[in-house]
Design a protein around this motif. Sequence first.
Motif, PDB file in Angstrom:
ATOM      1  N   VAL B 215       0.837  -1.206   0.000  1.00 43.22           N
ATOM      2  CA  VAL B 215       0.000   0.000   0.000  1.00 43.22           C
ATOM      3  C   VAL B 215       0.869   1.251   0.000  1.00 43.22           C
ATOM      4  O   VAL B 215       0.571   2.239  -0.674  1.00 43.22           O
ATOM      5  CB  VAL B 215      -0.918   0.028   1.246  1.00 43.22           C
ATOM      6  CG1 VAL B 215      -1.591   1.388   1.387  1.00 43.22           C
ATOM      7  CG2 VAL B 215      -1.967  -1.066   1.153  1.00 43.22           C
ATOM      8  N   ARG B 216       1.979   1.187   0.724  1.00 47.47           N
ATOM      9  CA  ARG B 216       2.802   2.385   0.865  1.00 47.47           C
ATOM     10  C   ARG B 216       3.477   2.800  -0.441  1.00 47.47           C
ATOM     11  O   ARG B 216       3.915   3.934  -0.564  1.00 47.47           O
ATOM     12  CB  ARG B 216       3.817   2.199   1.996  1.00 47.47           C
ATOM     13  CG  ARG B 216       3.105   1.974   3.335  1.00 47.47           C
ATOM     14  CD  ARG B 216       4.043   1.765   4.495  1.00 47.47           C
ATOM     15  NE  ARG B 216       4.577   3.014   4.995  1.00 47.47           N
ATOM     16  CZ  ARG B 216       5.738   3.541   4.622  1.00 47.47           C
ATOM     17  NH1 ARG B 216       6.508   2.914   3.766  1.00 47.47           N
ATOM     18  NH2 ARG B 216       6.132   4.681   5.117  1.00 47.47           N
ATOM     19  N   THR B 218       1.986   3.407  -2.993  1.00 46.18           N
ATOM     20  CA  THR B 218       1.061   4.369  -3.613  1.00 46.18           C
ATOM     21  C   THR B 218       1.125   5.729  -2.922  1.00 46.18           C
ATOM     22  O   THR B 218       0.464   6.668  -3.353  1.00 46.18           O
ATOM     23  CB  THR B 218      -0.402   3.871  -3.555  1.00 46.18           C
ATOM     24  OG1 THR B 218      -0.892   3.922  -2.196  1.00 46.18           O
ATOM     25  CG2 THR B 218      -0.521   2.443  -4.061  1.00 46.18           C
ATOM     26  N   MET B 219       1.904   5.826  -1.839  1.00 47.93           N
ATOM     27  CA  MET B 219       1.988   7.061  -1.059  1.00 47.93           C
ATOM     28  C   MET B 219       3.235   7.835  -1.491  1.00 47.93           C
ATOM     29  O   MET B 219       4.326   7.615  -0.960  1.00 47.93           O
ATOM     30  CB  MET B 219       2.026   6.733   0.441  1.00 47.93           C
ATOM     31  CG  MET B 219       0.710   6.137   0.957  1.00 47.93           C
ATOM     32  SD  MET B 219       0.840   5.204   2.533  1.00 47.93           S
ATOM     33  CE  MET B 219       1.615   6.402   3.612  1.00 47.93           C
ATOM     34  N   ALA B 220       3.050   8.719  -2.465  1.00 52.22           N
ATOM     35  CA  ALA B 220       4.173   9.509  -2.975  1.00 52.22           C
ATOM     36  C   ALA B 220       4.825  10.264  -1.826  1.00 52.22           C
ATOM     37  O   ALA B 220       4.131  10.885  -1.024  1.00 52.22           O
ATOM     38  CB  ALA B 220       3.678  10.498  -4.027  1.00 52.22           C
ATOM     39  N   HIS B 221       6.146  10.202  -1.729  1.00 51.70           N
ATOM     40  CA  HIS B 221       6.925  10.931  -0.717  1.00 51.70           C
ATOM     41  C   HIS B 221       6.950  10.258   0.644  1.00 51.70           C
ATOM     42  O   HIS B 221       7.444  10.843   1.612  1.00 51.70           O
ATOM     43  CB  HIS B 221       6.451  12.387  -0.565  1.00 51.70           C
ATOM     44  CG  HIS B 221       6.826  13.267  -1.712  1.00 51.70           C
ATOM     45  ND1 HIS B 221       6.405  14.569  -1.836  1.00 51.70           N
ATOM     46  CD2 HIS B 221       7.604  13.029  -2.796  1.00 51.70           C
ATOM     47  CE1 HIS B 221       6.900  15.092  -2.948  1.00 51.70           C
ATOM     48  NE2 HIS B 221       7.622  14.174  -3.551  1.00 51.70           N
ATOM     49  N   ALA B 222       6.412   9.032   0.742  1.00 53.38           N
ATOM     50  CA  ALA B 222       6.553   8.308   2.009  1.00 53.38           C
ATOM     51  C   ALA B 222       8.006   7.887   2.194  1.00 53.38           C
ATOM     52  O   ALA B 222       8.767   7.772   1.229  1.00 53.38           O
ATOM     53  CB  ALA B 222       5.644   7.083   2.023  1.00 53.38           C
ATOM     54  N   PHE B 352      -0.156   8.536  -9.402  1.00 55.70           N
ATOM     55  CA  PHE B 352      -0.433   7.939  -8.089  1.00 55.70           C
ATOM     56  C   PHE B 352      -1.926   7.921  -7.791  1.00 55.70           C
ATOM     57  O   PHE B 352      -2.626   8.898  -8.070  1.00 55.70           O
ATOM     58  CB  PHE B 352       0.226   8.769  -6.976  1.00 55.70           C
ATOM     59  CG  PHE B 352       1.725   8.756  -6.992  1.00 55.70           C
ATOM     60  CD1 PHE B 352       2.431   7.766  -6.328  1.00 55.70           C
ATOM     61  CD2 PHE B 352       2.426   9.735  -7.676  1.00 55.70           C
ATOM     62  CE1 PHE B 352       3.816   7.757  -6.339  1.00 55.70           C
ATOM     63  CE2 PHE B 352       3.814   9.736  -7.697  1.00 55.70           C
ATOM     64  CZ  PHE B 352       4.512   8.743  -7.026  1.00 55.70           C
ATOM     65  N   GLU B 353      -2.402   6.840  -7.209  1.00 60.05           N
ATOM     66  CA  GLU B 353      -3.730   6.811  -6.600  1.00 60.05           C
ATOM     67  C   GLU B 353      -3.637   5.959  -5.340  1.00 60.05           C
ATOM     68  O   GLU B 353      -3.179   4.810  -5.389  1.00 60.05           O
ATOM     69  CB  GLU B 353      -4.779   6.252  -7.570  1.00 60.05           C
ATOM     70  CG  GLU B 353      -6.207   6.294  -7.035  1.00 60.05           C
ATOM     71  CD  GLU B 353      -6.694   7.711  -6.702  1.00 60.05           C
ATOM     72  OE1 GLU B 353      -6.288   8.659  -7.401  1.00 60.05           O
ATOM     73  OE2 GLU B 353      -7.461   7.858  -5.728  1.00 60.05           O
ATOM     74  N   TYR B 354      -4.063   6.527  -4.208  1.00 61.50           N
ATOM     75  CA  TYR B 354      -3.900   5.867  -2.912  1.00 61.50           C
ATOM     76  C   TYR B 354      -4.532   4.481  -2.913  1.00 61.50           C
ATOM     77  O   TYR B 354      -5.677   4.312  -3.307  1.00 61.50           O
ATOM     78  CB  TYR B 354      -4.517   6.736  -1.813  1.00 61.50           C
ATOM     79  CG  TYR B 354      -4.374   6.174  -0.410  1.00 61.50           C
ATOM     80  CD1 TYR B 354      -3.152   5.679   0.049  1.00 61.50           C
ATOM     81  CD2 TYR B 354      -5.456   6.156   0.467  1.00 61.50           C
ATOM     82  CE1 TYR B 354      -3.020   5.175   1.337  1.00 61.50           C
ATOM     83  CE2 TYR B 354      -5.331   5.663   1.761  1.00 61.50           C
ATOM     84  CZ  TYR B 354      -4.113   5.168   2.184  1.00 61.50           C
ATOM     85  OH  TYR B 354      -3.990   4.669   3.465  1.00 61.50           O
TER      86      TYR B 354
END
Lengths: 386, 386
Positions: B215-216, B218-222, B352-354
């Motif tokens: 899942v992470r 999909t989290m841009a900048h994580a 990106f899509e969460y």
Amino acid sequence: MAQPHDLPFSVDEYRSRVAKVQAEMARRGIDVLMINHLENIYYLSGYRTIGYYSFMALFVPPSGDPVHLCRLIEKTVLQGSSWIDDMDLYPDTERGLDAALRLIKSRKWDRLRIGIDKSAWYLTIDDFEKLQAALPQAKWVDSSLLVENMRLIKSPAEQAYSRKAGKAASEGMRSALAALRAGITEDDLMAAAYQGLFRMHSEYPGLPPLINSGVRHTMAHAMAEGNPVRQGDAVYFEIGASIKRYHAATLRIGYVGTPPKLFLDLTDLCRRSLDAGLKQMKPGNPAEAVDAAARKVIADAGYGDKFRHKAGYSIGIALPPDWSEARTMMLRGGEKRPLQPGMVYHFLPAVFEYKEYGVGLSETVLITENGHEILTDVEQKLFVVK
Amino acid sequence: MAQPHDLPFSVDEYRSRVAKVQAEMARRGIDVLMINHLENIYYLSGYRTIGYYSFMALFVPPSGDPVHLCRLIEKTVLQGSSWIDDMDLYPDTERGLDAALRLIKSRKWDRLRIGIDKSAWYLTIDDFEKLQAALPQAKWVDSSLLVENMRLIKSPAEQAYSRKAGKAASEGMRSALAALRAGITEDDLMAAAYQGLFRMHSEYPGLPPLINSGVRHTMAHAMAEGNPVRQGDAVYFEIGASIKRYHAATLRIGYVGTPPKLFLDLTDLCRRSLDAGLKQMKPGNPAEAVDAAARKVIADAGYGDKFRHKAGYSIGIALPPDWSEARTMMLRGGEKRPLQPGMVYHFLPAVFEYKEYGVGLSETVLITENGHEILTDVEQKLFVVK
């Protein structure tokens, strides 16, 4: 309700932190608080990102939940990390400050008393001049350190992260020290440090492992650049770790070959300085007492002018380019605020002279009800490799 | 004359940079320039340190050599890294801003036109208010981006560092991708990325390797946090390197298992977007043309609202918390300044899509006399591990 992938604390703990901020706002006569440092935003929301080099803010109203303002590209990491639903996102063709103005006006906050942190890096002079020009009816109240001061005393859940960070920093240090030998480079030691850090689940720390060999070990605050480690070189190691952004760090010196007596003597001196300071680390003592005790030992030995920095600083939530909470509280002369249970400090007596030596020892220390607990656990000695 | 341990450029090159700054100061009517961002100080002096979280400045007079103002603890790293002799150091019991006031007065600059960067992070609103109050006769001239703009076009010696950074970033990427498999964690991939980076002599980059699984991804900048890599996970990899603080970066996506058609399609889409943008990367074209060409491909495929960021940014000298020169110039709509030989960009189309996908491809690109040269060299594909 947002559905973050992973929250470091319960939503209840976040809400109670927000309520504390709102109580302090009321006390200071602040209607809306604009927070620009991600460490503070993270403390209240869970939101963490590398993207804080772009304008972002968390607005805290007098009551109810805060609202995020961020670049559009932050949307997915906001969705994945913050418990707060309300987010206002701006595209890269808009200036962040213009987006903030739009948000402030749309929420009818433009005639209120708005708290801003005038000592924050991420709200610039230019930003503030534009805010003042565009919102002539607003009153600006300096809220410097409002949230930071709340972060000084760590809750039991926060202390658990600090403890893990202490273990991870220690493992990073042991891993780097174990790799030390002639014929390798700072690069190899950096890789070894990171292997130890990641083995213990550290995240990217607020500062890199400081690993500097030869002449460069005498250059306090230098960054590794791949220089060789040769027979007869001393090597400076200062390594920190981050667990859910809570940091701990430790400092040791290595030596390849037979160390000159000076290095053994200075290591012993720093250990005695550390011991003297640790004796002062208990609730109620003023922070400056730690600095004074540590400094006296080194000054008495004739090295006072080589101990060129404060003895330590609060350490906790951090993002690059620092792992300290030094803006909030330091162990230094003039700091008369008392140590309190739940505070965490990185305490680091060290002496430097260019091209001659750089020697120190440090620990990360939690203040407890009865005294203190040392969170890092690497042997206190000069690490000699023949 | 100072005896730094290692200068990235000749003293002649530094002096010619200082002379250019002084010429620009004269043109703008600035008597003394106060520089607070270490990237700019480094560009003019060679001085590099982790210690820029504390107040520091380089003062550039109308003629002659500049003077450093730093914390006392910086003394040894200043001696070891800057070609400039003149340094004014303040102890940790003094405020940095007070030291700056002392220096300005002692040099009789307090009635002059002083250039300050109002968009700098490291000169705060509070600092500026104190300066204005203490030096009522001084005139303050905004010098935002004065030095940054000079850094946009890299000299041949600078380009050589950028090229090495491109190779190091690519090696970091290959090393991380080679470690990808089910059953490991983001920690293992981070360690592998750093091994590749340090093998090619990268320093600590301005941003961490961005490695996020499941899942992470999909989290841009994580930031990596040790999450597991499981069968069926996509993994986001964006890895940068620093050589003498000159950066390059590259972005790839990995997949463990049989990738859904969507991931292959989006990878192909990003490759076509990259190709379309690269065709625009030649001298004379406005920077926004790259963004427009890259964006059109993605918008035409129906993913325009998932391409949430500017297409790229200037990349060069950087220190955490960023590796970009985005403050100075970006590949984005509205940026009409032309591309010029010697500029370097990180160009990164991505969507990106969460909880659904995060897919992109990027290269670091040098603008040349005839077109461009790609400095990173990892195969452009979705990296699938069964």
